[in-house]
Design a protein around this motif. Structure first.
Motif, PDB file in Angstrom:
ATOM      1  N   ARG A 100       5.286   9.956  -7.361  1.00 16.66           N
ATOM      2  CA  ARG A 100       6.588  10.141  -8.009  1.00 16.66           C
ATOM      3  C   ARG A 100       6.691   9.512  -9.394  1.00 16.66           C
ATOM      4  N   GLY A 101       5.862   8.491  -9.657  1.00 17.98           N
ATOM      5  CA  GLY A 101       6.071   7.748 -10.886  1.00 17.98           C
ATOM      6  C   GLY A 101       4.861   7.586 -11.774  1.00 17.98           C
ATOM      7  N   SER A 155      -1.343  14.208 -11.944  1.00 19.35           N
ATOM      8  CA  SER A 155      -0.546  15.223 -11.257  1.00 19.35           C
ATOM      9  C   SER A 155      -0.444  14.866  -9.782  1.00 19.35           C
ATOM     10  N   PRO A 156       0.531  15.433  -9.058  1.00 18.99           N
ATOM     11  CA  PRO A 156       0.628  15.170  -7.614  1.00 18.99           C
ATOM     12  C   PRO A 156      -0.657  15.501  -6.856  1.00 18.99           C
ATOM     13  N   ALA A 167       0.833  -1.205   0.000  1.00 20.66           N
ATOM     14  CA  ALA A 167       0.000   0.000   0.000  1.00 20.66           C
ATOM     15  C   ALA A 167       0.871   1.259   0.000  1.00 20.66           C
ATOM     16  N   ASN A 168       1.930   1.264   0.781  1.00 20.86           N
ATOM     17  CA  ASN A 168       2.826   2.426   0.822  1.00 20.86           C
ATOM     18  C   ASN A 168       3.604   2.579  -0.482  1.00 20.86           C
ATOM     19  N   ARG A 169       3.961   1.453  -1.105  1.00 25.08           N
ATOM     20  CA  ARG A 169       4.659   1.511  -2.390  1.00 25.08           C
ATOM     21  C   ARG A 169       3.757   2.151  -3.448  1.00 25.08           C
ATOM     22  N   LEU A 170       2.461   1.773  -3.429  1.00 30.96           N
ATOM     23  CA  LEU A 170       1.514   2.377  -4.353  1.00 30.96           C
ATOM     24  C   LEU A 170       1.390   3.873  -4.085  1.00 30.96           C
ATOM     25  N   ASN A 171       1.360   4.247  -2.826  1.00 27.99           N
ATOM     26  CA  ASN A 171       1.254   5.654  -2.455  1.00 27.99           C
ATOM     27  C   ASN A 171       2.433   6.450  -3.000  1.00 27.99           C
ATOM     28  N   ARG A 172       3.649   5.970  -2.756  1.00 33.16           N
ATOM     29  CA  ARG A 172       4.838   6.701  -3.220  1.00 33.16           C
ATOM     30  C   ARG A 172       4.903   6.754  -4.742  1.00 33.16           C
ATOM     31  N   TRP A 173       4.593   5.622  -5.393  1.00 34.47           N
ATOM     32  CA  TRP A 173       4.642   5.604  -6.863  1.00 34.47           C
ATOM     33  C   TRP A 173       3.641   6.586  -7.458  1.00 34.47           C
ATOM     34  N   SER A 174       2.466   6.700  -6.865  1.00 35.42           N
ATOM     35  CA  SER A 174       1.447   7.599  -7.414  1.00 35.42           C
ATOM     36  C   SER A 174       1.923   9.040  -7.412  1.00 35.42           C
TER      37      SER A 174
END
Length: 804
Positions: free
Chosen positions: A360-361, A366-367, A351-358
């Motif tokens: 930054r990647g 847009s952010p 879940a946190n990986r998805l959060n960071r990717w959304s």
């Protein structure tokens, strides 16, 4: 021993299952993040909570302590803590938890010093106290949602009949010559468009006649606006004739009452010196305006929510910017609830990986449209609810491209194995929409796997019951149609009445082994299941085929000269079968004679004959009430129209007020597979969760290369007609249409849908406690135009395989 309310309160410190610890309320010690919030004394405070962080526990305990403060200040005679939440079930949850805390901590009398309401409930309180302020009588009525939907639908269909070319400018030119191909789809889309149009117009508090005047001053033609305004005006006239308001009116009228009487507003501000708002990520403009008015004197407004779980923006006027802006404006008292004991570390990591990717990647969003902080943190050492240990297969991202059918087969096979080895754990399969959920339920039933599908908006069990009543009502309404009589025999009577009659006849006559083998009714005696033709005994099939060929149904039902049954030479060759069809005839005679009854009495008669289970009987009663109310609103309706309404419910095209399952009353059952949509699963958890159909259609990224549900296949230039109409309405309200750019709203809608579907994926992931399995299918055109996995799914796969 604590009562049920105290147990419920205790259970929600974390994600509904905490273990006892010393100290604190009900044997619990608040986490440090919770303790900071409980130190609140006043002013605006925004709280960002992650999934499973115990926000209901924290907000309920804070409410109880604020009630205690009012008691110490001797203000309970005229003051209350107001809690505003999203659903009726959440209202009951808060009430029980606050009551438990007041008894255990403050030794105060439960029910005094606090009020818990939905937004509509709060608006009703405000208007009901001073209806004259907004021009209503003391006994004003609130229009039932079902009746309101029917009025809109009738108005839309009438408009389309009288203006058949209204939507032609938006249809693909090559499709214009064949309207039969798209006319029915347009009708349904037009109803959705009208509903959104009316909702936005009421949210902006602008009357139909004002919009009509503004549109007349514009140059050119605007068919979407003309349609929307016409239906809006027609709808409001229907409300006026009934002397009623709908739920949207109720909120705008409450705002009008607060704005028109400063003394009344001041009295309510004194009555509710503290306002606590739950699920604030789903707040809309009207809720924002109402709560801001109520708190402008004290500023004591606490807003709790998770912007990453804002998954209702497509269906309602919810907007996550209200919570985000509030937190940003009041940073001095902004708080977080970052700790979650719901899930094992690998699931939290995903879940946190998805959060960071959304942030930054993501290739398109847009952010501002991405997921936001805080990230989910594990519970601290010694926490009363430690994170569970991962299962044997903690996170599985199934990379293989599957057809729609093969995805179902793989999931069913996996469930069979897992249920055998984990009889005491819970499991759910979450789908993007009800249609996919229905297909999954059918596959699980065929595999004889125990299911719980009560989360589906109108569960398949409810739909099956409504369909049975609809089938019988349709025959009674059209008694000369022998095909309808055959349908009653096959799909209703045999399953509900015939199997028990057949079993009794066979036992009484001690049928021979060959006849019993032919008849074999026990193989498909499961109540409510529409048996496949191959499972039905041959005599049942043959008799149904014969019924379908009867030229006049009364030859069977009410024979005058000779009995039609005697023409079936094989009938008496099957032991006990004549007794069965005679019982069928008696029931059909009685039901046919009941056609003169009012619709509610007819449905109760049918329900009492067909159903034995309390839930089915309750369904029949609720449907009787709903259709009786529709009959009062539409005195010209006759049985064919009521039968058509039942069919709409059976096909999941109509909601049944009062039968929509809310998650507050749901409890996962070990040994049963929960089936629901990811929207319906919000707030719930299971040991193992399957997320299915995570492809580019169900979870688009915002790319122009993807297809979007809001863009009708028949519309030119991939336009989202509802989005275009909403953009035109906004500009008409706020000045004029000179700046309207065709297609811009459709592109913006793609981004909004992509952002919401990203959040929905996040919600799905965070339902899992110990194991998570994610699959995708390639859609209906598996061979010719297969869908790829969702971009977010691909990114998580790449990270899992070390390719990010």
């Amino acid at each position: 021993m604590p009562d049920k309310a105290e147990q419920a309160a205790a259970a929600d410190q974390g994600a509904d299952a905490a273990q006892p610890a010393s100290g604190g309320v009900l044997g619990f010690t608040p986490r440090p993040a919770q303790a900071r919030i409980l130190e609140y004394t006043g002013g605006p405070m925004g709280i960002a909570a992650v999934p499973g962080s115990g926000k209901t526990f924290t907000l309920s305990l804070l409410a109880a302590r604020l009630v205690d403060r009012l008691a110490q200040e001797e203000r309970l005679d005229d003051s209350e803590v107001l809690v505003v939440t999203l659903t009726n079930s959440a209202v009951e949850n808060f009430r029980s938890r606050i009551a438990a805390f007041l008894r255990q901590e403050q030794r105060l009398l439960p029910g005094v010093g606090y009020r818990v309401r939905t937004l509509h409930g709060l608006a009703h309180d405000i208007v009901r106290e001073r209806p004259a302020l907004v021009g209503l009588s003391e006994g004003f009525d609130i229009l039932d949602e079902q009746v309101a939907a029917g009025i809109k639908r009738d108005s839309v269909l009438t408009y389309l009949r009288t203006n058949p070319e209204a939507f032609s400018p938006y249809i693909e030119p090559e499709r214009l010559q064949n309207p039969r191909a798209w006319a029915r789809a347009l009708e349904n889309d037009a109803i959705d468009l009208a509903t959104s149009f009316i909702r936005m117009a009421k949210e902006q508090r602008v009357a139909p006649h004002v919009l009509q005047g503004s549109l007349r001053r514009q140059s050119g033609t605007w068919p979407l606006l003309d349609f929307g305004i016409h239906v809006y005006a027609d709808y409001q006239r229907s409300l006026a004739v009934r002397g009623a308001v709908d739920f949207s009116d109720l909120i705008t009228l409450a705002l009008t009452a607060l704005e028109s009487d400063a003394d009344y507003l001041a009295r309510l501000q004194r009555r509710w010196p503290y306002v606590l708002e739950d699920e604030a990520q789903d707040s809309g403009l009207l809720q924002e305006q109402m709560l801001r008015l109520l708190t402008q004197a004290s500023t004591n407004w606490v807003r709790v929510g998770d912007p990453n779980q804002a998954i209702n923006t497509t269906f309602t006027s919810a907007d996550i910017r209200f919570l985000r802006d509030f937190v940003a404006q009041h940073q001095e008292q902004a708080r977080t609830l970052p700790n979650s004991g719901r899930s094992a570390r690998p699931i939290i990591d995903l879940a946190n990986r998805l959060n960071r990717w959304s942030r930054r990647g993501h290739p398109i969003l847009s952010p501002a449209d991405a997921l936001s902080e805080p990230l989910i943190e594990l519970t601290p050492p010694g926490d009363p609810q430690p994170n569970p240990q991962p299962g044997a297969r903690d996170v599985v991202l199934h990379e293989q491209a599957l057809s729609s059918e093969s995805e179902l087969e793989i999931i069913v096979g996996s469930l069979k194995r897992w249920l055998r080895d984990h009889p005491h754990e819970t499991v759910a399969v979450l789908v993007p929409d009800n249609h996919r959920g229905t297909r999954l339920v059918q596959a699980l039933e065929q595999a004889e796997i125990a299911i719980d599908d009560t989360l589906l908006s109108t569960s398949s069990t409810t739909r099956a019951g409504a369909r049975m009543l609809a089938v019988v009502a349709r025959f009674i309404a059209h008694p000369n149609q022998s095909n309808e009589l055959r349908t009653v025999w096959h799909e209703v009577w045999w399953l509900r009445r015939g199997i028990p009659v057949a079993l009794a006849a066979m036992e009484e006559q001690e049928s021979s082994a060959p006849a019993s083998a032919i008849f074999n009714p026990t193989a498909f005696a499961k109540a409510g299941r529409v048996a496949r033709q191959g499972e039905v005994p041959q005599p049942v099939v043959e008799f149904g085929n014969a019924l379908g060929k009867v030229s006049e149904s009364e030859r069977f039902l009410f024979p005058r000269e000779g009995d039609w049954l005697d023409t079936l030479g094989w009938l008496d060759e099957v032991a006990g079968f004549r007794d069965v069809v005679e019982a069928f005839r008696r029931d059909m005679q009685r039901w046919s004679l009941a056609a003169s009854l009012p619709i509610d009495e007819l449905l109760l008669t049918l329900g009492n004959d067909l159903f034995d289970e309390p839930a089915d009987l309750a369904l029949a009663h609720r449907l009787a009430v709903v259709l009786a109310r529709l009959g009062e609103e539409n005195p010209d309706w006759r049985l064919p129209k009521f039968a058509a309404e039942l069919q709409q419910i059976a096909e999941n095209r109509r909601r049944i007020p009062g039968l929509i399952t809310e998650v507050g009353g749901f409890e996962a059952q070990p040994g049963k597979v929960t089936v629901g949509t990811m929207h319906q699963a919000k707030g719930l958890e299971w040991d193992r969760v399957y997320l299915t159909a995570v492809n580019s259609y169900s979870f688009p990224s915002g790319s122009d290369a993807e297809n979007y549900r809001g863009e009708p296949w028949y519309a030119r230039d991939s336009l989202n007609l509802t989005a275009e109409a909403m953009a035109q309405l906004q500009q008409l309200i706020h000045g004029g249409l000179d700046d309207y750019a065709p297609g811009a709203a459709s592109l913006a809608a793609r981004q909004a849908v992509a952002a919401e579907r990203l959040r929905l994926f996040y919600v799905g992931i965070t339902r899992a406690r110990r194991e998570l399995i994610v699959t995708y299918n390639t859609g209906r055109q598996h061979e010719s135009a297969p869908l790829p996995p969702a971009v977010a799914f691909q990114a998580m796969l790449a990270a899992e395989n070390g390719r990010e």
